[in-house]
Design a protein around this motif. Structure first.
Motif, short mmCIF file in Angstrom:
data_model
loop_
_atom_site.label_atom_id
_atom_site.label_comp_id
_atom_site.label_asym_id
_atom_site.label_seq_id
_atom_site.Cartn_x
_atom_site.Cartn_y
_atom_site.Cartn_z
N ASN A 151 37.44 29.70 38.40
CA ASN A 151 37.32 28.74 37.31
C ASN A 151 36.46 27.56 37.76
O ASN A 151 36.97 26.54 38.23
CB ASN A 151 38.70 28.24 36.88
CG ASN A 151 38.61 27.36 35.64
OD1 ASN A 151 38.01 27.72 34.65
ND2 ASN A 151 39.20 26.18 35.72
N VAL A 152 35.14 27.70 37.61
CA VAL A 152 34.25 26.60 37.98
C VAL A 152 34.33 25.51 36.92
O VAL A 152 34.57 25.77 35.75
CB VAL A 152 32.79 27.09 38.13
CG1 VAL A 152 32.66 28.05 39.30
CG2 VAL A 152 32.29 27.76 36.86
N VAL A 153 34.14 24.26 37.36
CA VAL A 153 34.28 23.11 36.48
C VAL A 153 32.94 22.37 36.42
O VAL A 153 32.46 21.86 37.44
CB VAL A 153 35.39 22.17 36.98
CG1 VAL A 153 35.46 20.91 36.13
CG2 VAL A 153 36.74 22.90 36.95
N VAL A 154 32.33 22.34 35.24
CA VAL A 154 31.03 21.71 35.04
C VAL A 154 31.07 20.87 33.77
O VAL A 154 31.43 21.36 32.70
CB VAL A 154 29.89 22.75 34.93
CG1 VAL A 154 28.54 22.05 34.74
CG2 VAL A 154 29.86 23.65 36.15
N GLY A 155 30.69 19.59 33.90
CA GLY A 155 30.60 18.69 32.75
C GLY A 155 29.17 18.30 32.48
O GLY A 155 28.27 18.51 33.32
N GLU A 156 28.93 17.70 31.30
CA GLU A 156 27.55 17.40 30.91
C GLU A 156 27.47 16.20 29.99
O GLU A 156 28.44 15.84 29.33
CB GLU A 156 26.93 18.60 30.19
CG GLU A 156 27.73 19.13 28.98
CD GLU A 156 27.55 18.34 27.69
OE1 GLU A 156 26.49 17.67 27.54
OE2 GLU A 156 28.46 18.38 26.85
N THR A 157 26.29 15.59 29.98
CA THR A 157 25.89 14.71 28.90
C THR A 157 24.46 15.07 28.52
O THR A 157 23.74 15.69 29.30
CB THR A 157 25.98 13.21 29.27
OG1 THR A 157 24.98 12.90 30.23
CG2 THR A 157 27.36 12.86 29.81
N ASN A 158 24.05 14.66 27.32
CA ASN A 158 22.76 15.09 26.78
C ASN A 158 21.66 14.09 27.10
O ASN A 158 21.64 12.98 26.57
CB ASN A 158 22.87 15.28 25.27
CG ASN A 158 21.69 16.03 24.69
OD1 ASN A 158 20.54 15.79 25.04
ND2 ASN A 158 21.98 16.96 23.80
N ASP A 159 20.74 14.49 27.99
CA ASP A 159 19.62 13.62 28.36
C ASP A 159 18.33 14.05 27.67
O ASP A 159 17.22 13.86 28.19
CB ASP A 159 19.43 13.60 29.88
CG ASP A 159 19.24 14.99 30.49
OD1 ASP A 159 18.94 15.95 29.74
OD2 ASP A 159 19.37 15.13 31.73
N GLY A 160 18.46 14.64 26.46
CA GLY A 160 17.32 15.23 25.77
C GLY A 160 16.29 14.25 25.26
O GLY A 160 15.26 14.69 24.74
N GLY A 161 16.51 12.94 25.39
CA GLY A 161 15.48 11.98 25.03
C GLY A 161 14.40 11.90 26.09
O GLY A 161 13.21 12.11 25.83
N LEU A 162 14.80 11.63 27.32
CA LEU A 162 13.87 11.48 28.43
C LEU A 162 13.53 12.80 29.10
O LEU A 162 12.55 12.90 29.84
CB LEU A 162 14.45 10.53 29.48
CG LEU A 162 14.51 9.06 29.08
CD1 LEU A 162 15.39 8.28 30.05
CD2 LEU A 162 13.12 8.45 29.02
N ASN A 163 14.33 13.81 28.85
CA ASN A 163 14.20 15.08 29.56
C ASN A 163 13.93 16.23 28.58
O ASN A 163 14.51 16.29 27.50
CB ASN A 163 15.51 15.37 30.32
CG ASN A 163 15.51 16.70 31.02
OD1 ASN A 163 14.56 17.08 31.71
ND2 ASN A 163 16.59 17.45 30.85
N ASP A 164 13.04 17.14 28.98
CA ASP A 164 12.78 18.35 28.18
C ASP A 164 13.96 19.29 28.38
O ASP A 164 13.91 20.25 29.13
CB ASP A 164 11.47 19.00 28.62
CG ASP A 164 11.15 20.24 27.80
OD1 ASP A 164 11.85 20.51 26.80
OD2 ASP A 164 10.20 20.96 28.17
N ILE A 165 15.03 18.97 27.67
CA ILE A 165 16.30 19.67 27.90
C ILE A 165 16.22 21.14 27.52
O ILE A 165 16.91 21.99 28.11
CB ILE A 165 17.44 18.94 27.16
CG1 ILE A 165 18.81 19.33 27.70
CG2 ILE A 165 17.34 19.16 25.66
CD1 ILE A 165 19.93 18.43 27.21
N ARG A 166 15.36 21.48 26.56
CA ARG A 166 15.24 22.87 26.13
C ARG A 166 14.61 23.75 27.22
O ARG A 166 14.76 24.97 27.19
CB ARG A 166 14.43 22.96 24.84
CG ARG A 166 15.19 22.48 23.61
CD ARG A 166 14.32 22.53 22.37
NE ARG A 166 13.82 23.87 22.11
CZ ARG A 166 14.48 24.82 21.44
NH1 ARG A 166 15.68 24.55 20.95
NH2 ARG A 166 13.96 26.01 21.24
N ALA A 167 13.93 23.14 28.16
CA ALA A 167 13.37 23.90 29.28
C ALA A 167 14.46 24.32 30.26
O ALA A 167 14.22 25.16 31.13
CB ALA A 167 12.30 23.09 30.00
#
Length: 396
Positions: A151-167
């Protein structure tokens, strides 16, 4: 192959150069932590480094990814102790303040009340890549050869303004490097690791950390916090209305139009997310850790967040105490935990450390340009002036 290390070295050097050239601008004043500005929330003193690593055994590793004009993201890894977390599990709990986000592994943490891997933070569309990379890293260990569930534990926030998150630019190599280079001591803050592309209160956000050490009469326990700050609201610092006085806050277009008619950088709804990780050496079971995690929302609220509709506000708390550690295949648990009546000081320490960690994330962040946008660092000279006027920072 002999050529691979050479290419990796060149790539790492290029990334480091890119961080310096793209992430810091001449107009940024020298960055400072909250205490350097006279802001010391609460009543308890911090630990040696005023960081989550003041909890003995906790280590943090970070990899910052800055590539070309569009990639501004990274990885932050938190390891609960020097051993194998799968074989020697720490009790843990997750509190969801507002569930607009992804926190891989959180349901099993709450079901079993324990953590069996490190915690990795990254960007929204990279959580699955990071989880896969950490699973592979864990399963390669010699003492994990027979393991068939993890059970790996990974959290996130969305940095899609400054970062090409779709890449989806986070690689397995970046995750491994964050895990393998994790260390104790001071923790780098601001526009680094999983905070490279984040935004908070309309200003550049990032990674922040803080700690509190209880007096011996209250147990002498240490509470450490690390945050990935990427959320909105109306920033206040120790009660001073920083967001209002800097004219950058949520809903400002509705209540006070900018004089130049521009929209400003603040998200009008205060949307965004924050991941808060709380570590302690107080001997707590998962039930009381869930209570600790819920108190983090009080520290978050003190900074001016209202946990907006589009905000993913997640808190994970764990205890490193030997007396509550859980051996993976033990037939029963023989643990010694703090009683409920001893919890209030731990709650207080947690609220204070969360508040200060968020201030550190914002104050230490540097101006970043990427993906066609620039997000400025909060101007600390103006913050100091506001704090002085409100009697918080010392006079010149």
């Amino acid at each position: 192959m002999p050529a691979a290390p050479h290419r990796s070295s060149i790539r790492l050097a290029a990334l480091l150069l890119a961080v310096v050239s793209a992430g810091t601008f001449a107009q940024d004043a020298p960055r400072a932590r909250a205490r350097d500005l006279g802001v010391a929330p609460g009543i308890f003193a911090p630990g040696t480094h005023n960081a989550i690593t003041d909890v003995a055994g906790v280590r943090v590793g970070q990899v910052t990814l800055v590539e070309g004009d569009n990639v501004r993201t990274g990885v932050t890894a938190i390891l609960p102790h020097p051993g194998n977390p799968y074989r020697s599990r720490v009790p843990a709990a997750v509190h969801v303040g507002n569930g607009f986000g992804k926190f891989i592994g959180s349901t099993q943490v709450n079901e079993l009340g324990e953590l069996e891997t490190p915690i990795v933070l990254t960007c929204t569309l990279c959580v699955w890549k990071a989880a896969d990379a950490m699973a592979a890293w864990m399963l390669e260990r010699p003492d994990m050869q027979q393991v068939r569930s993890l059970n790996v534990v990974v959290g996130e926030t969305n940095d899609g303004g400054l970062n090409d998150i779709r890449a989806r630019p986070v690689t397995a190599q970046a995750v491994r490097r964050a895990l393998e280079t994790a260390s104790g001591g001071p923790v780098q803050e601001g526009s680094v690791g999983a905070g490279t592309g984040t935004v908070a209160f309309g200003w550049k956000g990032g990674i922040g950390t803080s700690s509190r050490r209880l007096p011996a009469s209250l147990g002498g326990w240490t509470v450490g916090v690390l945050v990935q700050a990427n959320f909105g609201g109306v920033l206040q610092v120790a009660g001073a209305p920083i967001g209002r006085e800097l004219d950058r806050y949520a809903f400002q277009n509705a209540v006070a139009a900018n004089t130049d008619g521009s929209r400003g950088l603040a998200d009008d709804r205060g949307d965004g997310s924050i991941i808060i990780v709380i570590a302690t050496d107080a001997p707590l079971g998962d039930r009381n850790l869930r209570r600790v995690a819920s108190r983090a929302m009080m520290g978050l609220g003190r900074t001016g967040s209202s946990a907006s509709n589009g905000s993913g506000d997640y808190v994970l708390a764990f205890s490193t105490a030997d007396s509550v550690r859980r051996v993976f295949d033990a037939p029963k648990l023989d643990t010694s935990e703090l009683a409920n009546e001893q919890m209030s000081a731990v709650f207080q320490a947690s609220v204070e450390a969360v508040e200060e960690a968020i201030y550190n994330a914002v104050f230490m962040a540097t101006t970043i340009s990427g993906n066609g946008e620039t997000v400025e660092a909060i101007p600390l000279d103006r913050v100091r002036d506001i704090l002085r006027r409100h009697g918080i920072a010392p006079a010149k």
